[in-house]
Motif scaffolding. Structure first.
Motif, PDB file in Angstrom:
ATOM      1  N   TYR A  67      -4.010  47.711  42.278  1.00 45.25           N
ATOM      2  CA  TYR A  67      -4.422  48.783  43.181  1.00 45.25           C
ATOM      3  C   TYR A  67      -3.586  48.769  44.460  1.00 45.25           C
ATOM      4  CZ  TYR A  67      -8.511  49.407  40.208  1.00 45.25           C
ATOM      5  OH  TYR A  67      -9.335  49.670  39.142  1.00 45.25           O
ATOM      6  N   PRO A  68      -2.544  49.596  44.546  1.00 48.05           N
ATOM      7  CA  PRO A  68      -1.732  49.654  45.767  1.00 48.05           C
ATOM      8  C   PRO A  68      -2.546  49.956  47.023  1.00 48.05           C
ATOM      9  CG  PRO A  68      -0.571  50.710  43.974  1.00 48.05           C
ATOM     10  CD  PRO A  68      -1.945  50.404  43.460  1.00 48.05           C
ATOM     11  N   ALA A  69      -3.614  50.747  46.906  1.00 46.00           N
ATOM     12  CA  ALA A  69      -4.413  51.102  48.086  1.00 46.00           C
ATOM     13  C   ALA A  69      -5.104  49.888  48.686  1.00 46.00           C
ATOM     14  CB  ALA A  69      -5.449  52.163  47.718  1.00 46.00           C
ATOM     15  N   LEU A  70      -5.324  48.844  47.895  1.00 40.98           N
ATOM     16  CA  LEU A  70      -5.949  47.637  48.430  1.00 40.98           C
ATOM     17  C   LEU A  70      -5.002  46.862  49.335  1.00 40.98           C
ATOM     18  CD1 LEU A  70      -7.966  46.156  45.418  1.00 40.98           C
ATOM     19  CD2 LEU A  70      -8.795  47.547  47.315  1.00 40.98           C
ATOM     20  N   ILE A  71      -3.709  47.009  49.118  1.00 42.04           N
ATOM     21  CA  ILE A  71      -2.717  46.324  49.951  1.00 42.04           C
ATOM     22  C   ILE A  71      -2.465  47.129  51.215  1.00 42.04           C
ATOM     23  CG2 ILE A  71      -0.364  45.380  49.989  1.00 42.04           C
ATOM     24  CD1 ILE A  71      -0.765  45.829  46.763  1.00 42.04           C
ATOM     25  N   GLY A  72      -2.575  48.448  51.082  1.00 42.31           N
ATOM     26  CA  GLY A  72      -2.399  49.319  52.229  1.00 42.31           C
ATOM     27  C   GLY A  72      -0.959  49.722  52.462  1.00 42.31           C
ATOM     28  N   GLY A  73      -0.721  50.368  53.594  1.00 40.20           N
ATOM     29  CA  GLY A  73       0.589  50.914  53.891  1.00 40.20           C
ATOM     30  C   GLY A  73       1.553  49.935  54.521  1.00 40.20           C
ATOM     31  N   ASP A  74       1.036  48.864  55.127  1.00 42.38           N
ATOM     32  CA  ASP A  74       1.941  47.924  55.777  1.00 42.38           C
ATOM     33  C   ASP A  74       2.231  46.762  54.838  1.00 42.38           C
ATOM     34  OD1 ASP A  74       3.613  46.882  57.656  1.00 42.38           O
ATOM     35  OD2 ASP A  74       2.053  46.275  59.057  1.00 42.38           O
ATOM     36  N   GLY A 173       7.708  51.831  58.688  1.00 44.46           N
ATOM     37  CA  GLY A 173       7.405  53.059  57.953  1.00 44.46           C
ATOM     38  C   GLY A 173       7.644  52.970  56.456  1.00 44.46           C
ATOM     39  N   LEU A 174       8.401  51.976  56.022  1.00 40.54           N
ATOM     40  CA  LEU A 174       8.735  51.871  54.598  1.00 40.54           C
ATOM     41  C   LEU A 174       7.493  51.678  53.740  1.00 40.54           C
ATOM     42  CD1 LEU A 174      10.692  51.572  52.221  1.00 40.54           C
ATOM     43  CD2 LEU A 174      10.935  49.154  52.841  1.00 40.54           C
ATOM     44  N   GLY A 175       6.659  50.697  54.100  1.00 35.09           N
ATOM     45  CA  GLY A 175       5.461  50.448  53.299  1.00 35.09           C
ATOM     46  C   GLY A 175       4.532  51.639  53.280  1.00 35.09           C
ATOM     47  N   GLY A 176       4.414  52.317  54.414  1.00 38.64           N
ATOM     48  CA  GLY A 176       3.560  53.506  54.473  1.00 38.64           C
ATOM     49  C   GLY A 176       4.056  54.611  53.566  1.00 38.64           C
ATOM     50  N   SER A 177       5.370  54.774  53.491  1.00 42.33           N
ATOM     51  CA  SER A 177       5.922  55.828  52.629  1.00 42.33           C
ATOM     52  C   SER A 177       5.688  55.502  51.158  1.00 42.33           C
ATOM     53  CB  SER A 177       7.416  56.015  52.905  1.00 42.33           C
ATOM     54  OG  SER A 177       8.179  54.937  52.408  1.00 42.33           O
ATOM     55  N   ILE A 178       5.753  54.212  50.805  1.00 37.42           N
ATOM     56  CA  ILE A 178       5.509  53.802  49.419  1.00 37.42           C
ATOM     57  C   ILE A 178       4.066  54.094  49.030  1.00 37.42           C
ATOM     58  CG2 ILE A 178       5.362  51.795  47.881  1.00 37.42           C
ATOM     59  CD1 ILE A 178       7.730  50.603  49.502  1.00 37.42           C
ATOM     60  N   LEU A 179       3.129  53.739  49.922  1.00 35.48           N
ATOM     61  CA  LEU A 179       1.719  54.003  49.622  1.00 35.48           C
ATOM     62  C   LEU A 179       1.454  55.504  49.558  1.00 35.48           C
ATOM     63  CD1 LEU A 179      -1.161  52.951  49.188  1.00 35.48           C
ATOM     64  CD2 LEU A 179      -1.482  53.084  51.669  1.00 35.48           C
ATOM     65  N   GLU A 180       2.038  56.261  50.485  1.00 35.61           N
ATOM     66  CA  GLU A 180       1.818  57.706  50.502  1.00 35.61           C
ATOM     67  C   GLU A 180       2.279  58.346  49.201  1.00 35.61           C
ATOM     68  OE1 GLU A 180       3.008  61.597  53.242  1.00 35.61           O
ATOM     69  OE2 GLU A 180       3.575  59.580  53.889  1.00 35.61           O
ATOM     70  N   GLN A 181       3.436  57.945  48.711  1.00 39.29           N
ATOM     71  CA  GLN A 181       3.932  58.477  47.427  1.00 39.29           C
ATOM     72  C   GLN A 181       2.986  58.115  46.293  1.00 39.29           C
ATOM     73  OE1 GLN A 181       8.031  57.199  46.747  1.00 39.29           O
ATOM     74  NE2 GLN A 181       8.436  57.346  48.946  1.00 39.29           N
ATOM     75  N   HIS A 182       2.501  56.882  46.305  1.00 43.47           N
ATOM     76  CA  HIS A 182       1.597  56.443  45.243  1.00 43.47           C
ATOM     77  C   HIS A 182       0.290  57.236  45.266  1.00 43.47           C
ATOM     78  CE1 HIS A 182      -0.980  53.975  42.736  1.00 43.47           C
ATOM     79  NE2 HIS A 182      -1.841  53.970  43.750  1.00 43.47           N
ATOM     80  N   ILE A 183      -0.316  57.375  46.448  1.00 38.70           N
ATOM     81  CA  ILE A 183      -1.585  58.096  46.552  1.00 38.70           C
ATOM     82  C   ILE A 183      -1.407  59.558  46.144  1.00 38.70           C
ATOM     83  CG2 ILE A 183      -3.369  58.894  48.162  1.00 38.70           C
ATOM     84  CD1 ILE A 183      -3.597  55.936  47.505  1.00 38.70           C
ATOM     85  N   HIS A 184      -0.276  60.152  46.523  1.00 38.59           N
ATOM     86  CA  HIS A 184      -0.013  61.548  46.148  1.00 38.59           C
ATOM     87  C   HIS A 184       0.017  61.705  44.629  1.00 38.59           C
ATOM     88  CE1 HIS A 184       1.586  65.604  46.425  1.00 38.59           C
ATOM     89  NE2 HIS A 184       2.551  65.262  45.579  1.00 38.59           N
ATOM     90  N   ARG A 185       0.561  60.728  43.939  1.00 38.03           N
ATOM     91  CA  ARG A 185       0.709  60.829  42.481  1.00 38.03           C
ATOM     92  C   ARG A 185      -0.515  60.331  41.721  1.00 38.03           C
ATOM     93  NH1 ARG A 185       6.201  58.120  40.598  1.00 38.03           N
ATOM     94  NH2 ARG A 185       5.428  58.946  38.610  1.00 38.03           N
ATOM     95  N   HIS A 186      -1.192  59.291  42.254  1.00 42.28           N
ATOM     96  CA  HIS A 186      -2.212  58.610  41.457  1.00 42.28           C
ATOM     97  C   HIS A 186      -3.575  58.509  42.130  1.00 42.28           C
ATOM     98  CE1 HIS A 186       1.006  57.356  38.739  1.00 42.28           C
ATOM     99  NE2 HIS A 186       1.689  56.950  39.801  1.00 42.28           N
ATOM    100  N   GLY A 187      -3.672  58.932  43.381  1.00 35.20           N
ATOM    101  CA  GLY A 187      -4.928  58.753  44.085  1.00 35.20           C
ATOM    102  C   GLY A 187      -5.254  57.278  44.234  1.00 35.20           C
ATOM    103  N   HIS A 188      -6.531  56.934  44.065  1.00 30.63           N
ATOM    104  CA  HIS A 188      -6.967  55.545  44.234  1.00 30.63           C
ATOM    105  C   HIS A 188      -7.337  54.889  42.909  1.00 30.63           C
ATOM    106  CE1 HIS A 188      -7.344  55.525  48.736  1.00 30.63           C
ATOM    107  NE2 HIS A 188      -7.255  56.822  48.497  1.00 30.63           N
ATOM    108  N   ALA A 189      -6.848  55.449  41.820  1.00 31.86           N
ATOM    109  CA  ALA A 189      -7.255  54.970  40.496  1.00 31.86           C
ATOM    110  C   ALA A 189      -6.571  53.678  40.078  1.00 31.86           C
ATOM    111  CB  ALA A 189      -6.986  56.056  39.451  1.00 31.86           C
ATOM    112  N   GLY A 190      -5.553  53.264  40.785  1.00 31.84           N
ATOM    113  CA  GLY A 190      -4.848  52.052  40.397  1.00 31.84           C
ATOM    114  C   GLY A 190      -3.801  52.330  39.339  1.00 31.84           C
ATOM    115  N   LEU A 191      -3.064  51.296  38.955  1.00 31.03           N
ATOM    116  CA  LEU A 191      -1.966  51.426  37.995  1.00 31.03           C
ATOM    117  C   LEU A 191      -2.185  50.468  36.836  1.00 31.03           C
ATOM    118  CD1 LEU A 191       1.003  51.449  40.539  1.00 31.03           C
ATOM    119  CD2 LEU A 191       0.104  53.418  39.266  1.00 31.03           C
ATOM    120  N   VAL A 192      -2.069  50.983  35.634  1.00 30.96           N
ATOM    121  CA  VAL A 192      -2.232  50.145  34.452  1.00 30.96           C
ATOM    122  C   VAL A 192      -1.067  49.168  34.364  1.00 30.96           C
ATOM    123  CG1 VAL A 192      -2.357  50.127  31.936  1.00 30.96           C
ATOM    124  CG2 VAL A 192      -3.512  51.937  33.236  1.00 30.96           C
ATOM    125  N   GLN A 193      -1.427  47.904  34.156  1.00 31.21           N
ATOM    126  CA  GLN A 193      -0.420  46.846  34.087  1.00 31.21           C
ATOM    127  C   GLN A 193       0.653  47.166  33.056  1.00 31.21           C
ATOM    128  OE1 GLN A 193      -1.977  42.794  34.063  1.00 31.21           O
ATOM    129  NE2 GLN A 193      -0.588  42.296  32.390  1.00 31.21           N
TER     130      GLN A 193
END
Length: 378
Positions: A67-74, A173-193
């Motif tokens: 879950y990228p959202a658990l790590i956050g933007g930083d 800003g790098l980590g924030g941009s990575i999270l923003e791209q992820h949330i835009h594509r996947h929301g908070h559902a997480g990523l299948v291993q």
């Protein structure tokens, strides 16, 4: 010892003594996160406080997905500790502050060779390298106040006669941009291993870790250069990241959001900008998901700090602390948000982890000069 490791449910653990102040909303966020698909264990640290949907000061172990959202933007935010050859007896805060000047601007051309050596190529955000950022990030010159384990401290080449430098920053800003791209594509559902999206995120995540470590090193070198000093890095530890892990015989993913790893060596756990920091040797434990507190933990929301404090302190008064240190922060909102009163006492955080058998304190560090920003929050 037992009452500092509280089992709140089958899958939720809290590391805290009975008198540790923890907001109820943070506990609720722990329980909510424990119900995510594939989540096996959640552990809150004594610095636990509410975040944007997910708690800060916690570790999360999942299987089958991450879950990228658990790590956050930083991504990669962490602490680096450096020795210096600055004489602790002859380096008053006023003198250091004047010599340091303003380090908010991007690094100039003279630094670009070192930037290219340290930072990952082609990730963008190069202009932010060597800068601290806003929020709770800081760089702080400290003196060693007390040594509890002389042999361990000497092995690190730390000397009570010389100042040390602690840098807290991340991937800007790098980590924030990575999270923003992820949330835009996947929301908070997480990523299948092992999915393509998961592999792609992990590659970006690892690049952000490298960027964050490079950023802390560049901040430290920049400060030492301004101060005409030499120094060496003693440790660098991320506290926002995800790593493969095995917990109770299961292989999965260990997410840390404001949680210092206890299985990678020595750590520094700072208090507020008017409090001590502690150098400690972790004692790894599955009970805490191999994690520790990353600081004192917020007591007040940022939005309420100025209203609570503006009648008691001016910004100038907040630039001097009860320990005699100076705080460079010319953002009038940020200096209230980061006031010592907005944080828990770090001694209580350390005591909870000691009583839980999770660390041994090696030394106590006293602030001398904290740098946050000379201008607006950046």
């Amino acid at each position: 010892m037992g009452n500092c490791i509280q089992q709140l449910s089958e899958s939720v653990t809290l590391i805290a003594s009975d008198d540790t102040w923890i907001e109820g909303n943070a506990i609720q966020q722990l329980h909510t996160t424990s119900k995510l698909a594939g989540m096996r264990r959640v552990a809150g640290m004594p610095d636990l406080h509410p975040g944007r949907g997910y708690p800060v000061g916690a570790a999360f172990f999942s299987t089958g997905r991450l879950y990228p959202a658990l790590i956050g933007g930083d991504i990669g935010c962490g602490m680096a500790l450096w020795t210096t050859d600055l004489d602790a007896r002859k380096s008053p805060a006023e003198k250091l502050e004047k010599r340091l000047g303003n380090i908010d601007a991007p690094l100039d051309d003279a630094w670009q060779t070192l930037v290219s050596e340290l930072a990952p190529a082609n990730v963008g955000f190069q202009q932010a390298l060597g800068t601290i950022g806003g929020g709770n990030h800081f760089a702080e010159l400290q003196r060693i106040d007390h040594i509890y384990d002389p042999q361990a401290v000497a092995a690190l080449q730390l000397d009570m006669k010389q100042l040390v430098l602690l840098v807290h920053s991340g991937s800007r800003g790098l980590g924030g941009s990575i999270l923003e791209q992820h949330i835009h594509r996947h929301g908070h559902a997480g990523l299948v291993q092992d999915s393509a999206d998961c592999v792609d995120y992990l590659a970006q995540h690892d690049g952000a870790l490298q960027y964050a470590e490079a950023n802390r090193q560049l901040i430290a070198r920049r400060m030492l250069d301004r101060l005409g000093a030499n120094g060496q890095q003693v440790l660098d530890v991320h506290h926002n990241l995800v790593t493969p892990a095995a917990i109770q015989g299961e292989n999965g993913w260990l997410h840390r959001k404001g949680a210092t790893p206890s299985d990678t060596g020595l750590v520094v756990i700072p208090g507020s900008r008017g409090d001590y920091s502690y150098l400690a040797a972790p004692i790894p434990s599955e009970a805490s998901l191999f994690s520790l507190a990353h600081g004192a933990g917020r007591k007040w929301m940022r939005s309420e700090c100025k209203d609570r404090l503006v009648k008691r302190y001016s910004p100038a008064q907040l630039s001097r602390t009860k320990l005699g240190s100076h705080v460079v922060c010319q953002d009038k909102h940020l200096i209230y948000e980061e006031a010592p009163e907005a944080y828990k006492p770090v001694d209580s955080i350390i005591a909870s982890m000691e009583q839980a058998g999770l660390l041994t304190v090696l030394a106590k560090l006293r602030p001398v000069l904290t740098y946050k920003t000379r201008g607006g929050c950046c």
